[in-house]
Design an enzyme around this catalytic site. Structure first.
Site, mmCIF file in Angstrom:
data_model
loop_
_atom_site.group_PDB
_atom_site.id
_atom_site.type_symbol
_atom_site.label_atom_id
_atom_site.label_comp_id
_atom_site.label_asym_id
_atom_site.label_seq_id
_atom_site.Cartn_x
_atom_site.Cartn_y
_atom_site.Cartn_z
ATOM 1 N N SER A 8 0.835 -1.196 0.000
ATOM 2 C CA SER A 8 0.000 0.000 0.000
ATOM 3 C C SER A 8 0.871 1.248 0.000
ATOM 4 O O SER A 8 1.677 1.453 0.912
ATOM 5 C CB SER A 8 -0.889 0.020 1.242
ATOM 6 O OG SER A 8 -1.411 1.329 1.406
ATOM 7 N N HIS A 33 -1.282 -1.176 -4.304
ATOM 8 C CA HIS A 33 -2.542 -0.882 -3.621
ATOM 9 C C HIS A 33 -2.613 0.624 -3.326
ATOM 10 O O HIS A 33 -1.747 1.162 -2.631
ATOM 11 C CB HIS A 33 -2.600 -1.700 -2.328
ATOM 12 C CG HIS A 33 -3.885 -1.593 -1.571
ATOM 13 N ND1 HIS A 33 -5.016 -2.317 -1.895
ATOM 14 C CD2 HIS A 33 -4.221 -0.846 -0.489
ATOM 15 C CE1 HIS A 33 -5.990 -2.028 -1.042
ATOM 16 N NE2 HIS A 33 -5.540 -1.136 -0.184
ATOM 17 N N ASP A 35 -4.610 3.582 -1.656
ATOM 18 C CA ASP A 35 -5.639 3.880 -0.654
ATOM 19 C C ASP A 35 -6.173 5.291 -0.831
ATOM 20 O O ASP A 35 -5.507 6.269 -0.512
ATOM 21 C CB ASP A 35 -5.042 3.715 0.748
ATOM 22 C CG ASP A 35 -4.960 2.257 1.164
ATOM 23 O OD1 ASP A 35 -5.971 1.546 0.991
ATOM 24 O OD2 ASP A 35 -3.902 1.840 1.655
ATOM 25 N N MET A 37 -8.700 8.112 0.230
ATOM 26 C CA MET A 37 -9.499 8.515 1.394
ATOM 27 C C MET A 37 -9.999 9.942 1.199
ATOM 28 O O MET A 37 -9.262 10.800 0.716
ATOM 29 C CB MET A 37 -8.641 8.448 2.657
ATOM 30 C CG MET A 37 -8.035 7.077 2.910
ATOM 31 S SD MET A 37 -7.201 7.021 4.496
ATOM 32 C CE MET A 37 -6.463 5.383 4.426
ATOM 33 N N HIS A 66 -8.378 1.272 -3.910
ATOM 34 C CA HIS A 66 -9.277 0.988 -2.784
ATOM 35 C C HIS A 66 -9.934 2.306 -2.386
ATOM 36 O O HIS A 66 -9.308 3.154 -1.753
ATOM 37 C CB HIS A 66 -8.429 0.384 -1.647
ATOM 38 C CG HIS A 66 -9.170 0.184 -0.359
ATOM 39 N ND1 HIS A 66 -8.529 -0.044 0.837
ATOM 40 C CD2 HIS A 66 -10.503 0.169 -0.085
ATOM 41 C CE1 HIS A 66 -9.426 -0.189 1.792
ATOM 42 N NE2 HIS A 66 -10.631 -0.063 1.269
ATOM 43 N N MET A 68 -11.995 4.490 -0.278
ATOM 44 C CA MET A 68 -12.633 4.688 1.031
ATOM 45 C C MET A 68 -13.294 6.051 0.993
ATOM 46 O O MET A 68 -12.837 7.013 1.616
ATOM 47 C CB MET A 68 -11.562 4.607 2.138
ATOM 48 C CG MET A 68 -11.073 3.185 2.364
ATOM 49 S SD MET A 68 -9.522 3.119 3.277
ATOM 50 C CE MET A 68 -8.356 3.257 1.922
ATOM 51 N N MET A 142 -11.599 -6.076 5.187
ATOM 52 C CA MET A 142 -10.750 -5.210 6.022
ATOM 53 C C MET A 142 -10.449 -5.937 7.327
ATOM 54 O O MET A 142 -11.356 -6.429 8.003
ATOM 55 C CB MET A 142 -11.464 -3.889 6.358
ATOM 56 C CG MET A 142 -11.719 -2.942 5.190
ATOM 57 S SD MET A 142 -10.252 -2.428 4.276
ATOM 58 C CE MET A 142 -9.218 -1.719 5.559
ATOM 59 N N GLY A 147 -8.658 3.790 7.446
ATOM 60 C CA GLY A 147 -8.279 5.165 7.760
ATOM 61 C C GLY A 147 -6.788 5.341 7.990
ATOM 62 O O GLY A 147 -6.228 6.352 7.598
ATOM 63 N N ASP A 181 -6.747 -6.655 4.047
ATOM 64 C CA ASP A 181 -6.130 -5.333 4.142
ATOM 65 C C ASP A 181 -6.098 -4.853 5.589
ATOM 66 O O ASP A 181 -7.143 -4.614 6.188
ATOM 67 C CB ASP A 181 -6.924 -4.352 3.273
ATOM 68 C CG ASP A 181 -6.270 -2.991 3.172
ATOM 69 O OD1 ASP A 181 -5.167 -2.805 3.718
ATOM 70 O OD2 ASP A 181 -6.876 -2.108 2.533
ATOM 71 N N GLY A 183 -2.817 -4.622 8.852
ATOM 72 C CA GLY A 183 -2.106 -5.357 9.890
ATOM 73 C C GLY A 183 -1.484 -6.668 9.439
ATOM 74 O O GLY A 183 -1.207 -7.536 10.271
HETATM 75 C C1 DX5 Z 1 -6.198 1.245 5.826
HETATM 76 C C2 DX5 Z 1 -5.742 0.990 4.416
HETATM 77 C C3 DX5 Z 1 -4.687 -0.050 4.327
HETATM 78 C C4 DX5 Z 1 -3.416 0.285 5.055
HETATM 79 C C5 DX5 Z 1 -2.654 -0.972 5.337
HETATM 80 O O1 DX5 Z 1 -7.264 2.103 5.805
HETATM 81 O O2 DX5 Z 1 -6.807 0.572 3.614
HETATM 82 O O3 DX5 Z 1 -4.416 -0.385 2.982
HETATM 83 O O4 DX5 Z 1 -2.592 1.156 4.357
HETATM 84 O O5 DX5 Z 1 -1.540 -0.631 6.076
HETATM 85 P P1 DX5 Z 1 -0.884 -1.651 7.086
HETATM 86 O O6 DX5 Z 1 -0.376 -2.794 6.251
HETATM 87 O O7 DX5 Z 1 0.199 -0.853 7.715
HETATM 88 O O8 DX5 Z 1 -1.928 -2.084 8.057
HETATM 89 ZN ZN ZN Z 2 -6.407 -0.358 1.570
#
Ligand code: DX5
Ligand code: ZN
Length: 221
Positions: A8, A33, A35, A37, A66, A68, A142, A147, A181, A183
């Protein structure tokens, strides 16, 4: 199943994004990936279609957008025309608008010849998106609340991965991509894959490591 690692770029230094994307490809990433937001569906604001457009020429890897964001339908055109290869939208954002909005959005994505997927937050039963499985190229589960990068994997999601894979198999889509996605680490990736996920997003695991190639291959192995 073919395991794919999707670093990501949320965890990248945005001032040198192009370099990060090229390096990710050189280090063995399978997808990029992205993200997105909007400061409303989730608190932070990251970037829009322009980022996808700018990184598109720098890599041959698929770009996994992705979204959000609220009202995802309004943004599909921009991400599709920017060169996204797959666009995923959140069940919750769609459901707020109407019962049919998720399906309409997935069909809109497909109308651009782009792959589509539905996303569920940790507190949304995966069964809620079973009706759109036939339309989806990928489903995204998720494993943190969206976020922020760097959060801890929520273990209850393991069970949802199994349910998603079993349901996909039961409708004759056993090879569907199931993406996890949030952790993901080298410590939990084996369990995640065993449960049935085959696309692993990794933000901090890759970006905080001094050896991206080693980390990506470890996550994949
Ligand atoms: C969270 C994102 C993830 C995030 C993952 O809202 O959608 O893609 O960046 O990051 P890690 O791998 O650090 O949890
Ligand atoms: Zn993501």
């Amino acid at each position: 199943m073919n395991i794919k690692i999707a670093p990501s770029i949320l965890s990248a230094d945005f001032s040198v994004m192009g370099e990060a994307v090229k390096k990710l490809q050189d280090c063995g990433a399978d997808l990029i990936h992205c993200d997105v937001m909007d400061g409303s569906f989730v608190e932070p604001i990251t970037f829009g279609g322009q980022m996808v457009k700018n990184i598109r020429p720098l890599t041959s890897l698929p770009l996994d957008a992705h979204l959000m964001i609220e009202h995802p339908k309004t943004q599909i055109k921009f991400f599709a025309e920017a060169g996204a290869d797959i666009i995923t939208v959140h069940y919750k954002a769609c459901r707020k608008i109407s019962e049919s909005y998720l399906e309409e959005t997935l069909r809109l994505i497909k109308s651009y010849g782009v792959k589509c997927g539905a996303v569920v937050n940790p507190d949304v039963p995966v069964e809620n998106i079973f009706p759109v499985f036939p339309l989806c190229d990928m489903v995204l589960l998720m494993s943190v609340y969206p976020g922020y990068g760097g959060q801890k994997f929520i273990p209850e999601v393991m069970d949802k991965i199994k349910k998603a894979r079993e349901y996909a198999v039961s409708i004759g889509k056993g090879d569907m991509d199931i993406e996890i996605d949030g952790g993901v680490t080298s410590a939990n990736c084996a369990d995640i894959k065993r449960a049935g996920a085959n696309v692993l997003v990794a933000g901090s695991a890759v970006f905080n490591s001094s050896d991206w190639t080693g980390t990506i291959s470890q996550l994949k192995a």
